[in-house]
Design an enzyme around this catalytic site. Structure first.
Site, PDB file in Angstrom:
ATOM      1  N   GLU A  55      32.395  33.137  54.066  1.00  0.00           N
ATOM      2  CA  GLU A  55      33.683  34.063  54.540  1.00  0.00           C
ATOM      3  C   GLU A  55      34.203  32.696  54.656  1.00  0.00           C
ATOM      4  O   GLU A  55      33.543  31.810  55.652  1.00  0.00           O
ATOM      5  CB  GLU A  55      33.534  35.034  55.787  1.00  0.00           C
ATOM      6  CG  GLU A  55      32.479  36.465  55.748  1.00  0.00           C
ATOM      7  CD  GLU A  55      33.266  37.371  56.190  1.00  0.00           C
ATOM      8  OE1 GLU A  55      33.101  36.599  57.244  1.00  0.00           O
ATOM      9  OE2 GLU A  55      32.431  37.935  56.148  1.00  0.00           O
ATOM     10  N   ASP A 199      51.624  39.379  36.967  1.00  0.00           N
ATOM     11  CA  ASP A 199      50.276  39.457  36.968  1.00  0.00           C
ATOM     12  C   ASP A 199      49.868  39.637  34.726  1.00  0.00           C
ATOM     13  O   ASP A 199      50.219  40.361  34.233  1.00  0.00           O
ATOM     14  CB  ASP A 199      50.169  41.445  36.843  1.00  0.00           C
ATOM     15  CG  ASP A 199      48.735  42.350  36.712  1.00  0.00           C
ATOM     16  OD1 ASP A 199      47.963  41.371  36.047  1.00  0.00           O
ATOM     17  OD2 ASP A 199      48.209  43.253  37.519  1.00  0.00           O
ATOM     18  N   THR A 225      43.229  38.805  36.195  1.00  0.00           N
ATOM     19  CA  THR A 225      41.654  39.195  36.077  1.00  0.00           C
ATOM     20  C   THR A 225      41.462  37.853  35.606  1.00  0.00           C
ATOM     21  O   THR A 225      42.333  37.280  35.023  1.00  0.00           O
ATOM     22  CB  THR A 225      41.323  40.666  35.268  1.00  0.00           C
ATOM     23  OG1 THR A 225      41.763  40.468  33.681  1.00  0.00           O
ATOM     24  CG2 THR A 225      42.115  41.530  35.561  1.00  0.00           C
ATOM     25  N   ARG A 234      33.864  39.017  35.305  1.00  0.00           N
ATOM     26  CA  ARG A 234      34.604  40.152  35.828  1.00  0.00           C
ATOM     27  C   ARG A 234      35.210  39.430  37.380  1.00  0.00           C
ATOM     28  O   ARG A 234      33.510  39.330  38.319  1.00  0.00           O
ATOM     29  CB  ARG A 234      33.834  41.748  36.291  1.00  0.00           C
ATOM     30  CG  ARG A 234      33.436  42.298  35.379  1.00  0.00           C
ATOM     31  CD  ARG A 234      33.286  43.888  35.007  1.00  0.00           C
ATOM     32  NE  ARG A 234      34.292  44.524  35.325  1.00  0.00           N
ATOM     33  CZ  ARG A 234      34.880  44.483  34.134  1.00  0.00           C
ATOM     34  NH1 ARG A 234      34.473  44.263  32.555  1.00  0.00           N
ATOM     35  NH2 ARG A 234      36.108  45.805  34.214  1.00  0.00           N
TER      36      ARG A 234
HETATM   37  C1  LIG Z   1      43.380  45.352  34.075  1.00  0.00           C
HETATM   38  C2  LIG Z   1      44.023  45.081  34.817  1.00  0.00           C
HETATM   39  C3  LIG Z   1      44.390  45.046  36.178  1.00  0.00           C
HETATM   40  C4  LIG Z   1      42.773  45.466  36.620  1.00  0.00           C
HETATM   41  O1  LIG Z   1      41.887  45.023  37.123  1.00  0.00           O
HETATM   42  P1  LIG Z   1      40.835  45.766  37.596  1.00  0.00           P
HETATM   43  O2  LIG Z   1      39.940  44.396  37.735  1.00  0.00           O
HETATM   44  O3  LIG Z   1      40.206  46.839  36.688  1.00  0.00           O
HETATM   45  O4  LIG Z   1      40.564  46.095  38.932  1.00  0.00           O
HETATM   46  C5  LIG Z   1      45.202  45.196  36.725  1.00  0.00           C
HETATM   47  N1  LIG Z   1      46.641  44.466  36.167  1.00  0.00           N
HETATM   48  C6  LIG Z   1      46.439  44.715  35.383  1.00  0.00           C
HETATM   49  C7  LIG Z   1      47.914  44.553  34.396  1.00  0.00           C
HETATM   50  C8  LIG Z   1      45.495  45.554  34.078  1.00  0.00           C
HETATM   51  O5  LIG Z   1      45.634  45.465  32.625  1.00  0.00           O
END
Ligand SMILES: *Cc1c(COP(=O)(O)O)cnc(C)c1O
Length: 417
Positions: A55, A199, A225, A234
């Site tokens: 942490e 994102d 991600t 992941r």
């Molecule tokens: C896949 C995705 C996420 C979420 O990712 P996880 O690892 O499944 O929680 C967030 N934003 C976008 C645009 C995504 O395509």
């Protein structure tokens, strides 16, 4: 304590993993958010780094014994900074959704206004959709795509932003087959005093490899991600300008999470190293080239594609005109060895659990080294299945041909027996 190998410690789980290895070898995996992580990434993820609590951040931990973990995390951060050209990277988010949650926590209080793309238009749950915490705890305004061309409706984005003045404006999507114009979003965010969050969960590998424009210089905060086109483990990450470094780091820890997953952090560092090579640049370009060819083949076989085509890694088929529901098509394709997912299309007249579309993409099959010839075969197989969706003879003949093709293109990180 007996330290048995998996096959002896738990034969049932060992069998599941072996079966999944076989499935990942035998099928054309077309789900656009999926990929094949390299053996090196998988090795790091399954290593003793998982035994360690750490942490805090490098040099400021709440536990002793961080001699090796600090090095791992610093490598992951520095590699991201140089790969993407950003001031700061936080590589601790457990996945893409927690990364976005940390962004909200860094800048917003419950009830604040935020804005993102609606799920039915291709946005992600965490961009303010009503069933998600992002839609329940914030006043979420949702923009969409134009009814005519299904491209992001920037007039709507601008007018909603002016009317509601969100604190955060999210861009980036989960089912959008075209380039995201980060500069246009930045202009709107600036005008209304919002922080632009890009994102890039789906496209971070394309951005890293130069096959999609970068949000750096336009978005103050970038979330992602690490397991989609980026081909890492992941996980999640957040990159930002220097002025937001403290807010982001505090939001991830201690705001939202406890100890980081250090095996994953090592996997992210490895993926970032691999993503900075010329080989990865060629891979990113091949993903997009393959998507073009596949889209053209599908169009030539009479499929309607949302926006008419694709200029990234993703294709969204609108089956309304074919009179086959998305789910029926996706299930028949799976039986034929082509694994996609059913998906809503913009302005879908059917329900989300039984929508009109099929979503597919080229990241995983491109990782196997497939190219334009294989894309043409794939597009024709898909058409043969969907045009004759109840014909099990056709489906099983194609499943055999798919298997033969897969045998010629072994997948990275998947042992072949
Ligand atoms: C896949 C995705 C996420 C979420 O990712 P996880 O690892 O499944 O929680 C967030 N934003 C976008 C645009 C995504 O395509």
């Amino acid at each position: 304590m007996a330290d048995l190998p998996l096959i002896e410690a738990d034969p049932e789980i060992a069998q599941c993993i072996a079966d999944e290895e076989q499935r990942q070898h035998d099928k054309l995996r077309l789900i656009p958010s999926e990929n094949y992580a390299s053996s090196a990434v998988q090795e790091a993820c399954g290593s003793v780094l998982n035994n360690k609590y750490s942490e805090g951040y490098a040099g400021k931990r709440y536990y002793e014994g961080q001699q090796n973990i600090d090095t791992v995390e610093k490598l992951a951060i520095e590699r991201h900074k140089s790969l993407f050209g950003v001031d700061h990277a936080n590589v601790q988010p457990y996945s893409g959704s927690p990364a976005n949650l940390a962004v909200y926590f860094a800048f917003c209080n419950p009830g604040d206004t935020i804005m993102g793309m609606g799920l039915p238009s291709g946005g992600h749950l965490t961009h303010g959709w009503k069933v998600s915490i992002s839609g329940k705890y914030f006043n979420a305004i949702q923009y969409g795509v134009s009814p005519g061309d299904h491209l992001i409706d920037f007039d709507e984005v601008a007018s909603l932003a002016r009317e509601h003045r969100p604190k955060l404006l999210f861009c980036g999507a989960t089912a959008y087959p075209r380039v995201v114009d980060f500069a246009k979003f930045a202009e709107i965010a600036q005008e209304v005093g919002a922080i632009l969050v890009a994102d890039i969960a789906h496209i971070s590998g394309l951005v890293a490899g130069g096959a999609h424009p970068s949000p750096v210089g336009h978005a103050e905060v970038i979330s992602s991600t690490t397991h989609k086109t980026f081909r890492g483990p992941r996980g999640g990450m957040i990159m930002c300008d220097d002025k937001h470094r403290k807010a982001i780091d505090r939001a991830v820890f201690p705001g939202l999470q406890g100890g980081p997953h250090n095996g994953t952090t090592a996997g992210i560092a490895i993926a970032a190293k691999l993503a900075s090579t010329d080989e990865f640049k060629a891979y990113a370009k091949a993903i997009v080239d393959n998507s073009h060819v596949l889209a053209e083949t599908l169009v030539s076989r009479g499929f309607d594609l949302v926006t008419g085509g694709s200029d990234n890694h993703l294709i969204l088929i609108d089956l309304t005109g074919k009179d086959v529901p998305g789910k029926v098509a996706a299930q028949a394709l799976d039986r034929a060895g082509m694994v996609a997912n059913y998906n809503s299309v913009p302005f879908d007249t059917r329900k989300p659990f039984d929508p009109s579309g099929v979503r597919l993409g080229t990241p995983a099959i491109t990782s196997r080294g497939m190219g334009s010839d294989e894309m043409k075969r794939l597009g024709n197989w898909m058409a043969d299945v969907v045009d004759d969706v109840e014909n099990e003879a056709v489906i099983s003949r194609i499943a055999g041909e798919v298997k033969e093709l897969c045998d010629q293109f072994p997948a990275p990180g998947v042992p072949v027996r």
